[in-house]
Design a protein around this motif. Structure first.
Motif, PDB file in Angstrom:
ATOM      1  N   LEU A  68       4.632 -37.563 -20.357  1.00  0.00           N
ATOM      2  CA  LEU A  68       3.962 -36.456 -19.808  1.00  0.00           C
ATOM      3  C   LEU A  68       4.898 -35.205 -20.521  1.00  0.00           C
ATOM      4  O   LEU A  68       5.697 -34.811 -20.205  1.00  0.00           O
ATOM      5  N   LEU A  69       4.081 -34.649 -21.398  1.00  0.00           N
ATOM      6  CA  LEU A  69       4.504 -33.473 -22.415  1.00  0.00           C
ATOM      7  C   LEU A  69       3.933 -32.480 -22.058  1.00  0.00           C
ATOM      8  O   LEU A  69       2.830 -32.138 -22.115  1.00  0.00           O
ATOM      9  N   ALA A  70       4.895 -31.370 -21.320  1.00  0.00           N
ATOM     10  CA  ALA A  70       4.153 -30.097 -20.636  1.00  0.00           C
ATOM     11  C   ALA A  70       5.086 -29.012 -20.968  1.00  0.00           C
ATOM     12  O   ALA A  70       6.138 -29.206 -21.371  1.00  0.00           O
ATOM     13  N   GLY A  71       4.416 -28.043 -20.681  1.00  0.00           N
ATOM     14  CA  GLY A  71       4.998 -26.470 -20.749  1.00  0.00           C
ATOM     15  C   GLY A  71       5.866 -26.511 -19.618  1.00  0.00           C
ATOM     16  O   GLY A  71       5.941 -26.948 -18.580  1.00  0.00           O
ATOM     17  N   SER A  72       7.073 -25.523 -19.774  1.00  0.00           N
ATOM     18  CA  SER A  72       8.150 -25.225 -18.731  1.00  0.00           C
ATOM     19  C   SER A  72       7.351 -24.669 -17.484  1.00  0.00           C
ATOM     20  O   SER A  72       6.241 -24.084 -17.514  1.00  0.00           O
ATOM     21  N   GLN A  73       7.506 -25.267 -16.330  1.00  0.00           N
ATOM     22  CA  GLN A  73       7.006 -24.702 -15.071  1.00  0.00           C
ATOM     23  C   GLN A  73       5.669 -25.221 -14.966  1.00  0.00           C
ATOM     24  O   GLN A  73       4.849 -25.080 -14.114  1.00  0.00           O
ATOM     25  N   PRO A 209       8.946 -30.290 -25.208  1.00  0.00           N
ATOM     26  CA  PRO A 209       9.172 -30.661 -26.641  1.00  0.00           C
ATOM     27  C   PRO A 209      10.353 -29.918 -27.394  1.00  0.00           C
ATOM     28  O   PRO A 209      10.213 -29.048 -28.137  1.00  0.00           O
ATOM     29  N   TYR A 210      11.660 -29.956 -26.622  1.00  0.00           N
ATOM     30  CA  TYR A 210      12.543 -29.140 -27.287  1.00  0.00           C
ATOM     31  C   TYR A 210      13.063 -29.794 -28.478  1.00  0.00           C
ATOM     32  O   TYR A 210      12.970 -30.885 -28.832  1.00  0.00           O
ATOM     33  N   LEU A 211      12.986 -28.687 -29.644  1.00  0.00           N
ATOM     34  CA  LEU A 211      13.445 -29.558 -30.898  1.00  0.00           C
ATOM     35  C   LEU A 211      14.736 -30.103 -31.092  1.00  0.00           C
ATOM     36  O   LEU A 211      14.777 -31.007 -32.004  1.00  0.00           O
ATOM     37  N   ALA A 212      15.675 -29.969 -30.374  1.00  0.00           N
ATOM     38  CA  ALA A 212      16.978 -30.450 -30.640  1.00  0.00           C
ATOM     39  C   ALA A 212      16.955 -31.842 -30.728  1.00  0.00           C
ATOM     40  O   ALA A 212      17.750 -32.422 -31.609  1.00  0.00           O
ATOM     41  N   PHE A 262       7.336 -19.662 -27.614  1.00  0.00           N
ATOM     42  CA  PHE A 262       6.145 -19.536 -26.707  1.00  0.00           C
ATOM     43  C   PHE A 262       5.424 -20.804 -26.631  1.00  0.00           C
ATOM     44  O   PHE A 262       5.203 -21.429 -25.842  1.00  0.00           O
ATOM     45  N   ASN A 263       5.076 -21.191 -28.022  1.00  0.00           N
ATOM     46  CA  ASN A 263       4.221 -22.605 -28.129  1.00  0.00           C
ATOM     47  C   ASN A 263       4.906 -23.712 -27.797  1.00  0.00           C
ATOM     48  O   ASN A 263       4.465 -24.692 -27.169  1.00  0.00           O
ATOM     49  N   MET A 264       6.262 -23.689 -28.027  1.00  0.00           N
ATOM     50  CA  MET A 264       7.083 -24.844 -27.652  1.00  0.00           C
ATOM     51  C   MET A 264       7.428 -24.834 -26.132  1.00  0.00           C
ATOM     52  O   MET A 264       7.069 -26.089 -25.727  1.00  0.00           O
ATOM     53  N   MET A 265       7.687 -23.842 -25.487  1.00  0.00           N
ATOM     54  CA  MET A 265       8.153 -23.814 -24.274  1.00  0.00           C
ATOM     55  C   MET A 265       6.983 -23.782 -23.033  1.00  0.00           C
ATOM     56  O   MET A 265       6.865 -24.356 -22.080  1.00  0.00           O
TER      57      MET A 265
END
Length: 362
Positions: A68-73, A209-212, A262-265
């Motif tokens: 499940l890949l979702a934005g924050s909150q 999807p944090y990049l680290a 913004f697109n990532m988070m």
């Protein structure tokens, strides 16, 4: 008749008005929202009413691995305890006398496992409210282990992390949940967890999807989208799909944050931060750096503990085509990992001194 879509493994029949499907990758379309229509939050112990972003995961009871890949909150971690408890109930339907069942919750670090909104701590809150009892009845805070025998269930839930990967070694898990999976830098943690699953045991991964540490995750998602992995389904949706996330908050974040961030988070998209990540890396044969070239060092320090103390050495060729070279890297935590018990503990000051001695030009 409403148009419908099938996933690659034909496990889910989805309305085309809400979802876009590519292989086993399910993208949730952005909903039409208006200001002031956000719902008021409800407690974690209440029955789950899945929104459009959570429904494909909740309705899919067959696919072995779910991401499940979702934005924050967006509600990605919120579904975790409900999902794991349902897996527990499914296993207990055919329980046998004397049979014990082991489940796992994995997070990037033990510190994150203790955070109120992540993994094990979130599961403990869920059980507290579900059974109307104190976590003292079932949670071992020292070992981060949940024992449900006092509540009448032959079930234990173990906590795993990248720092203590051995915790799940040898375990026979009926199901597992990896929370904030893209923060797990070591892809071996994912593979260790899947290897520990017993029989038809299932895995849920919830993350932004944090990049680290998201490269290994992106590789899995690319295979899923290409239809090459029928045992995994990926659901991706932006934060605004969550009816409890307001349009006003989304607009404020969009106005204040760089577009890539913004697109990532909040749109759950893999992005490259401007000025931080180079699209291509070229490796060359070693050579002696001329003494007249300028050399620089960049240090990303830590105050101690398991966080990485990082440094990078760069030199600059001032002649055409004016090339920058990275010729040395340093990554080390002050606290040695459990897998390397002989590594000494170093203070931040000692780390800086070590980096200084590495920087001396002989």
């Amino acid at each position: 008749m409403t148009a419908s879509l099938l996933t690659a493994n034909k496990n889910l029949n989805l309305p085309a008005a809400v979802y876009k499907v590519k292989g086993n990758l399910i993208d949730v379309r952005r909903p039409r929202r208006k200001k002031g229509d956000a719902l008021k939050p409800i407690g974690v112990g209440n029955p789950l009413v899945p929104h459009w972003g959570q429904k494909p995961i909740w309705n899919d009871r067959k696919t072995r691995n779910q991401i499940l890949l979702a934005g924050s909150q967006g509600g990605k971690s919120h579904i975790g305890p409900y999902w794991l408890w349902r897996e527990i109930e499914r296993k207990l339907e055919d329980k046998r006398p004397g049979q014990e069942y082991l489940f796992g919750i994995v997070a990037p670090t033990l510190q994150m496992q203790r955070q109120r909104t992540v993994g094990m701590a979130r599961m403990a809150r869920f059980l507290e409210q579900k059974f109307n009892c104190s976590e003292e009845m079932f949670l071992n805070k020292q070992d981060l282990k949940i024992n449900l025998r006092p509540l009448g269930y032959p079930v234990e839930i173990y906590a795993g992390s990248a720092e203590r990967r051995h915790r799940l070694q040898g375990a026979r898990l009926e199901a597992a949940w990896i929370d904030e999976g893209a923060n797990v830098r070591d892809p071996a943690i994912y593979h260790i967890t899947t290897q520990r699953l017993h029989g038809e045991g299932r895995l849920l991964v919830t993350t932004t999807p944090y990049l680290a540490g998201a490269l290994w995750l992106k590789q899995i998602i690319d295979r899923v989208a290409a239809g090459e992995d029928l045992e995994t389904v990926v659901v991706r949706f932006p934060s605004i799909v969550n009816p409890y996330f307001s349009l006003e908050e989304e607009q404020a974040l969009r106005d204040s944050l760089p577009p890539w961030y913004f697109n990532m988070m909040y749109n759950a998209q893999f992005e490259q931060p401007q000025g931080l990540v180079y699209p291509d890396v070229t490796y060359i044969e070693p050579f002696a750096i001329p003494s007249e070239w300028v050399r620089m060092i960049g240090i990303d320090p830590t105050h101690g503990g398991p966080d990485q103390f990082a440094a990078v050495w760069i030199t600059y060729d001032p002649f055409e085509p004016e090339t920058w070279y990275i010729y040395r890297e340093f990554y080390l935590s002050c606290t040695p990992p459990i897998s390397k018990p002989n590594q000494p503990w170093r203070s931040p000051g000692q780390m800086l001194e070590e980096i200084y001695h590495m920087s001396v030009v002989e």
